[in-house]
Structures are given as C-alpha cells and as structure tokens.
Scaffold this motif. Sequence first.
Motif, PDB file in Angstrom:
ATOM      1  N   PRO A 187       0.819  -1.226   0.000  1.00  0.00           N
ATOM      2  CA  PRO A 187       0.000   0.000   0.000  1.00  0.00           C
ATOM      3  C   PRO A 187       0.846   1.268   0.000  1.00  0.00           C
ATOM      4  CG  PRO A 187      -0.914  -1.610   1.524  1.00  0.00           C
ATOM      5  CD  PRO A 187       0.418  -2.150   1.091  1.00  0.00           C
ATOM      6  N   GLY A 188       1.881   1.309   0.833  1.00  0.00           N
ATOM      7  CA  GLY A 188       2.736   2.496   0.881  1.00  0.00           C
ATOM      8  C   GLY A 188       3.533   2.692  -0.392  1.00  0.00           C
ATOM      9  N   LYS A 189       4.061   1.611  -0.941  1.00  0.00           N
ATOM     10  CA  LYS A 189       4.854   1.714  -2.172  1.00  0.00           C
ATOM     11  C   LYS A 189       3.988   2.137  -3.351  1.00  0.00           C
ATOM     12  CE  LYS A 189       8.191  -1.808  -0.696  1.00  0.00           C
ATOM     13  NZ  LYS A 189       8.669  -3.197  -0.919  1.00  0.00           N
ATOM     14  N   SER A 190       2.765   1.606  -3.416  1.00  0.00           N
ATOM     15  CA  SER A 190       1.880   1.982  -4.517  1.00  0.00           C
ATOM     16  C   SER A 190       1.484   3.445  -4.406  1.00  0.00           C
ATOM     17  CB  SER A 190       0.641   1.087  -4.532  1.00  0.00           C
ATOM     18  OG  SER A 190      -0.118   1.240  -3.342  1.00  0.00           O
ATOM     19  N   ALA A 191       1.263   3.936  -3.181  1.00  0.00           N
ATOM     20  CA  ALA A 191       0.947   5.356  -2.992  1.00  0.00           C
ATOM     21  C   ALA A 191       2.125   6.224  -3.418  1.00  0.00           C
ATOM     22  CB  ALA A 191       0.592   5.619  -1.527  1.00  0.00           C
ATOM     23  N   ALA A 192       3.354   5.779  -3.118  1.00  0.00           N
ATOM     24  CA  ALA A 192       4.546   6.528  -3.543  1.00  0.00           C
ATOM     25  C   ALA A 192       4.640   6.586  -5.061  1.00  0.00           C
ATOM     26  CB  ALA A 192       5.799   5.881  -2.950  1.00  0.00           C
ATOM     27  N   ALA A 193       4.350   5.470  -5.726  1.00  0.00           N
ATOM     28  CA  ALA A 193       4.394   5.449  -7.195  1.00  0.00           C
ATOM     29  C   ALA A 193       3.344   6.380  -7.779  1.00  0.00           C
ATOM     30  CB  ALA A 193       4.178   4.020  -7.697  1.00  0.00           C
ATOM     31  N   ASP A 194       2.140   6.383  -7.204  1.00  0.00           N
ATOM     32  CA  ASP A 194       1.085   7.286  -7.686  1.00  0.00           C
ATOM     33  C   ASP A 194       1.474   8.748  -7.479  1.00  0.00           C
ATOM     34  OD1 ASP A 194      -0.521   5.209  -8.512  1.00  0.00           O
ATOM     35  OD2 ASP A 194      -1.686   5.138  -6.665  1.00  0.00           O
ATOM     36  N   ASP A 195       2.026   9.058  -6.310  1.00  0.00           N
ATOM     37  CA  ASP A 195       2.454  10.441  -6.037  1.00  0.00           C
ATOM     38  C   ASP A 195       3.567  10.867  -6.988  1.00  0.00           C
ATOM     39  OD1 ASP A 195       0.624  10.593  -4.001  1.00  0.00           O
ATOM     40  OD2 ASP A 195       2.068  10.242  -2.388  1.00  0.00           O
ATOM     41  N   LEU A 196       4.488   9.954  -7.272  1.00  0.00           N
ATOM     42  CA  LEU A 196       5.583  10.259  -8.192  1.00  0.00           C
ATOM     43  C   LEU A 196       5.043  10.548  -9.588  1.00  0.00           C
ATOM     44  CD1 LEU A 196       8.657  10.334  -8.805  1.00  0.00           C
ATOM     45  CD2 LEU A 196       8.503   7.881  -9.289  1.00  0.00           C
ATOM     46  N   ASN A 197       4.157   9.705 -10.084  1.00  0.00           N
ATOM     47  CA  ASN A 197       3.597   9.915 -11.420  1.00  0.00           C
ATOM     48  C   ASN A 197       2.818  11.221 -11.494  1.00  0.00           C
ATOM     49  OD1 ASN A 197       4.648   7.541 -12.415  1.00  0.00           O
ATOM     50  ND2 ASN A 197       2.818   6.340 -11.982  1.00  0.00           N
ATOM     51  N   GLU A 198       2.085  11.529 -10.436  1.00  0.00           N
ATOM     52  CA  GLU A 198       1.312  12.776 -10.426  1.00  0.00           C
ATOM     53  C   GLU A 198       2.228  13.999 -10.402  1.00  0.00           C
ATOM     54  OE1 GLU A 198      -2.148  14.990  -7.728  1.00  0.00           O
ATOM     55  OE2 GLU A 198      -1.531  12.937  -7.278  1.00  0.00           O
ATOM     56  N   ALA A 199       3.309  13.921  -9.625  1.00  0.00           N
ATOM     57  CA  ALA A 199       4.236  15.052  -9.525  1.00  0.00           C
ATOM     58  C   ALA A 199       4.960  15.310 -10.843  1.00  0.00           C
ATOM     59  CB  ALA A 199       5.248  14.790  -8.407  1.00  0.00           C
ATOM     60  N   LEU A 200       5.243  14.251 -11.586  1.00  0.00           N
ATOM     61  CA  LEU A 200       5.979  14.402 -12.842  1.00  0.00           C
ATOM     62  C   LEU A 200       5.092  14.836 -14.008  1.00  0.00           C
ATOM     63  CD1 LEU A 200       8.357  11.290 -12.763  1.00  0.00           C
ATOM     64  CD2 LEU A 200       8.932  13.669 -12.251  1.00  0.00           C
ATOM     65  N   GLU A 201       3.781  14.763 -13.830  1.00  0.00           N
ATOM     66  CA  GLU A 201       2.874  15.045 -14.948  1.00  0.00           C
ATOM     67  C   GLU A 201       3.100  16.418 -15.594  1.00  0.00           C
ATOM     68  OE1 GLU A 201      -1.907  14.852 -15.995  1.00  0.00           O
ATOM     69  OE2 GLU A 201      -1.193  14.470 -13.968  1.00  0.00           O
ATOM     70  N   PRO A 202       3.323  17.510 -14.810  1.00  0.00           N
ATOM     71  CA  PRO A 202       3.496  18.816 -15.457  1.00  0.00           C
ATOM     72  C   PRO A 202       4.717  18.911 -16.365  1.00  0.00           C
ATOM     73  CG  PRO A 202       2.992  19.084 -13.122  1.00  0.00           C
ATOM     74  CD  PRO A 202       3.287  17.622 -13.339  1.00  0.00           C
ATOM     75  N   VAL A 203       5.751  18.111 -16.095  1.00  0.00           N
ATOM     76  CA  VAL A 203       6.976  18.217 -16.900  1.00  0.00           C
ATOM     77  C   VAL A 203       7.100  17.089 -17.914  1.00  0.00           C
ATOM     78  CG1 VAL A 203       8.207  19.440 -15.093  1.00  0.00           C
ATOM     79  CG2 VAL A 203       8.353  16.958 -15.170  1.00  0.00           C
ATOM     80  N   TYR A 204       6.191  16.111 -17.831  1.00  0.00           N
ATOM     81  CA  TYR A 204       6.302  14.958 -18.716  1.00  0.00           C
ATOM     82  C   TYR A 204       5.403  15.147 -19.931  1.00  0.00           C
ATOM     83  CZ  TYR A 204       9.128  10.814 -18.109  1.00  0.00           C
ATOM     84  OH  TYR A 204      10.158   9.902 -18.139  1.00  0.00           O
ATOM     85  N   SER A 205       5.856  15.985 -20.850  1.00  0.00           N
ATOM     86  CA  SER A 205       5.115  16.212 -22.087  1.00  0.00           C
ATOM     87  C   SER A 205       6.107  16.470 -23.210  1.00  0.00           C
ATOM     88  CB  SER A 205       4.173  17.409 -21.949  1.00  0.00           C
ATOM     89  OG  SER A 205       4.908  18.614 -21.824  1.00  0.00           O
ATOM     90  N   VAL A 206       5.668  16.241 -24.417  1.00  0.00           N
ATOM     91  CA  VAL A 206       6.531  16.474 -25.585  1.00  0.00           C
ATOM     92  C   VAL A 206       6.938  17.940 -25.643  1.00  0.00           C
ATOM     93  CG1 VAL A 206       6.627  16.433 -28.094  1.00  0.00           C
ATOM     94  CG2 VAL A 206       5.502  14.562 -26.871  1.00  0.00           C
ATOM     95  N   GLU A 207       6.001  18.851 -25.357  1.00  0.00           N
ATOM     96  CA  GLU A 207       6.290  20.279 -25.432  1.00  0.00           C
ATOM     97  C   GLU A 207       7.381  20.678 -24.442  1.00  0.00           C
ATOM     98  OE1 GLU A 207       3.318  18.931 -25.069  1.00  0.00           O
ATOM     99  OE2 GLU A 207       2.348  19.378 -26.997  1.00  0.00           O
ATOM    100  N   THR A 208       7.288  20.161 -23.220  1.00  0.00           N
ATOM    101  CA  THR A 208       8.292  20.493 -22.203  1.00  0.00           C
ATOM    102  C   THR A 208       9.654  19.952 -22.586  1.00  0.00           C
ATOM    103  OG1 THR A 208       6.596  20.458 -20.485  1.00  0.00           O
ATOM    104  CG2 THR A 208       8.880  20.272 -19.772  1.00  0.00           C
ATOM    105  N   VAL A 209       9.696  18.716 -23.034  1.00  0.00           N
ATOM    106  CA  VAL A 209      10.969  18.097 -23.399  1.00  0.00           C
ATOM    107  C   VAL A 209      11.596  18.813 -24.587  1.00  0.00           C
ATOM    108  CG1 VAL A 209      12.017  16.007 -24.332  1.00  0.00           C
ATOM    109  CG2 VAL A 209      10.402  15.832 -22.439  1.00  0.00           C
ATOM    110  N   GLU A 210      10.790  19.100 -25.605  1.00  0.00           N
ATOM    111  CA  GLU A 210      11.333  19.788 -26.780  1.00  0.00           C
ATOM    112  C   GLU A 210      11.801  21.190 -26.422  1.00  0.00           C
ATOM    113  OE1 GLU A 210      12.000  18.497 -29.684  1.00  0.00           O
ATOM    114  OE2 GLU A 210      11.267  16.564 -28.956  1.00  0.00           O
TER     115      GLU A 210
END
Length: 331
Positions: A187-210
């Motif tokens: 449960p704790g590890k899965s919550a950490a993975a969800d929080d990590l994915n949510e935190a990275l969402e603003p920077v994880y886009s083609v526009e940001t990378v390019e």
Amino acid sequence: MKRFVAPGLVVLAGLVFVVVTLVQNLFTVGDDFEEMIDDFRPILTDESIAGLRADLGGLEAVAVEFQTQVAPAMAQQLGMTPEAFGRFVQTEFPAVASGLALLPEAGPTFAGLIDLLDQQQDNFRGADEIPTKDLPAQTVPWGFTVIGVLAIVLGVYLFLRPSRVGAILAVLLGLLIVVGSFVFSLPGKSAAADDLNEALEPVYSVETVEGAKAALDVMGAMSREMAGAMLPALALQLGMGPEELGGFLAEGFPATAQGLQTLPAALGRFHGLVDTFDANLDNYDTLQPVKFTPIIWIFIIGGIVVVLAGALGLFWRDEEEAPTASMHPDA
C-alpha cells in the motif's frame, strides 16, 4: 445454497485478480515502469542532484559575471560604451547574445526541475521497491495472475469436492494475499508510485521536453561560440595571446574562466537528463492513467474475501457434521 457461496466467493475473487490485471494492462505497465525506473535511478540520487545544481549554478554565474563585469571591462578596453559593445556582440556573436538572453528564463525552469526531482526522491525509492528491492516490477502482474488462477481452481475444487482441507486452503491463500501485501508494504509503495507519477505530470510532455532541448541547444551554441570565437577575437583586438587571455580571465573573472572549462560537460549532463525524459515519454503515457493504490487495495480486499469464504466453508461444514455426530452417540 450454502454449497455455492464459499466456492463462488473464492472464484469471484480469483476472476477479479485476473480481470484487473488484464484490464489495467499490468503486464505492459510492469515492463514500462521497470524501464523508466531503471533509467531514472542514476539521476535520482543525492550526488547526481547536487551535481546538477552545481552545473546550473556555474552556468548562471558565467552569465551574470559576463553581463555585469566582463562585458563592461571589454567595452572599456575597446573604447566602446556598454550599449555599443552589446550591439557588437549581437551582430558578431549572435549565439552568445541568444544564450545570455535566454538564461534568465531557462535557469529558473531547470532549477524547478531539479527541485522537483529532489523532492521526489523518497517517492522514487518507494516506487523502485515494488514489490521488493530485489524483484522486478513485472513480478506484480504475474503474482496477481497466478494467485487469481489458484483462487479460481480452488473455488472450483471447493464446489466439486467440499472439504475441510479445501476450506483451510482458502483461508491460507487469503491470508497469504493480505499478510504478504502488508509485509511487502505494497500500500505504501503503490501510494509513492502514484504520487511520483502525479508530480511528474506537469513536466512529462513532448512540449516540455522539446522546449528543454531547444534551450540546451541555444546554451550549447553560446558556450562554443564564446570559447571558440568571441573571446579569441576580443583577445586579438586587445593584443593578447591565448595564454595571456586565460590569465586575464582567471585573475579578474574566475566564474567565466572556470565556466569555459566546465560548461561543455555540464550541458552534456543536462542533455542526459532531458534525453532520459524524452526516452520515457511513451513509458509515462502508459503509466499515467494507471493508479496503483486502488489496484493494491482490490487485491487486499479480495484476499479478505477469500479468507471469509474459507471460514464460511469451515463453519458450515461443522454445522453439517454436528447433527450427523449426534445421531450416533455411541460412536
């Protein structure tokens, strides 16, 4: 009717495990998750993040020192006003001018990215240990599938051949699911993975990378033109040789002197960071819709259902055997 309840619950739990694994595409998710974690593991360390901060600080120091000290000093040596020297740089060395103009915007952007990675180190470590530090993430979908199939087979067995042994096996299987989930801190590890994915969402886009790639290309061109063309040309106009120019910069402008040596490697490390994001855009697209925490809790709740089903099987069997025993008091 009682005969159908316990086996039906066990079969239902097993079907849920298998269906969730397939519907959530967990086999593909497991592969993509593992690949992304492997790529980011060398980056999300204290040493790596501190190095990126130092690289960015060096780049910003060069820009500040050049604009506030080097440019005025060079303008004075050449008999120009600061404004005239600025126009001279824009005309003769456009890559340097573009890089210096971009840095006030790009610097905070990269600083924000470094801060984000620093803040997510704990979540990354939790996600990196799904299901354990030494087992790959692909273990999870295989575990769900195997346990689901076992539950289905056990439920069918309980229906065809009701027995105390089958009911006990159901209880043990359910306990294995529930206790194992908490022993491995899922449960704790899965919550950490969800929080990590949510935190990275603003920077994880083609526009940001390019955009980050384009900014690094501009700063790389600035570094090359400053070292390879502008400073040698200015040294020539000032009547200095390469060694004399190096001594002049080292004595009066240490940030610029050091930056000329370290900027290529520093920009290379930033390119490596951005390339890692770029290489994992598809992986993140696979992971982003998936929420790991609800999946883990479905697994745990299913385990509880299997335990209860086994307990019902034992209880009802005891009820059926009790009257039979009372009919033979002398047995």
